[in-house]
Design a protein around this motif. Sequence first.
Motif: not given
Length: 317
Positions: A238-248
């Motif tokens: 059950a691998p997980g998802s990567g983190g999203g990039g921060g905003g600008a």
Amino acid sequence: GTARVCRNDDWVDLGLCPLGCDVGLQACRVPSNVDAELADDGNGTVTIGMLDSPVHIDTDTGRIWTPNGTEHRPPGAGLDPTSGIAYAQQTQPVGPGIGVFVMGELTIALGVDVVVEGSRALALLVSGNATIDGVIYVNSEDQDPGPGGYPGGPYGTPGSGACGGAAGAGTNTGNGCSSGGGGGGHGGTGGDGGDALCDGHLGGAGGANTCGTTELVPLVGGHGGAGGAEYMSLGSSAPGSGGGGGGAIQISVGGTLTFGISGQIHAGGGPGEGSDAAGGAGGGSGGGILLEAPALVMVVGTTLAANGGGGGGGDCT
């Protein structure tokens, strides 16, 4: 003290310099990334107090509101005559576009949280002075990016964006195993995914390279981390998802931009998800914060953060 632009081989007067005049350079001050003509479209004096917290800003619609029912600005392009805040959408050669909000003065009071939503980066153009004593959030939420950033990758896939993290690898030998996904890159390189120390000794995915410019032109947020890798023969992992990039976020001010002791902007990347039966996912990279003003005041306690998210832990037992 006035601005003009050349269109079709002819000068078109724009009136007074929207962000003031640089006497030394004998030039108008103009904001980065957005059309200078937008900078004098709004003239409202905007004060956001504690009773309004939290305040939500949608970069895709132009709406500014609070959950308690206060409507600071309704959705829609152009000048809102009630608030004096103008809204426009600006395209860019690469990356998501920009939601541009224009006003005359801006005050975000102590104790106020401003939560920015939408796919576009945020630009605040203030012709007068701006004071930030509250907290502005343009950070990622787990796999979802901040405004102007890129999402993290689902399991087995790289992170989104030109500098998204590379995906880890899995094996079907022995008990099965997988290595960690790489972190997204932006101002710095992304972190490498962890190695799998079981069958095959798979190396972790490499972190992404750097992207963008130190001037934040174009105005683009962070890039996504890679999802964890699945064992090739084990559907139970059950691998997980990567983190999203921060905003600008870009704040361009014609007068003085002041941050108080509690003034903060958070543009961090999201964490990669962990797994107890697969390699961990990579974290998203931090976003970007661009401040433009002839006078900038910050005190001890002011916080400007665009850090990357941590990678998720994994287990291949």
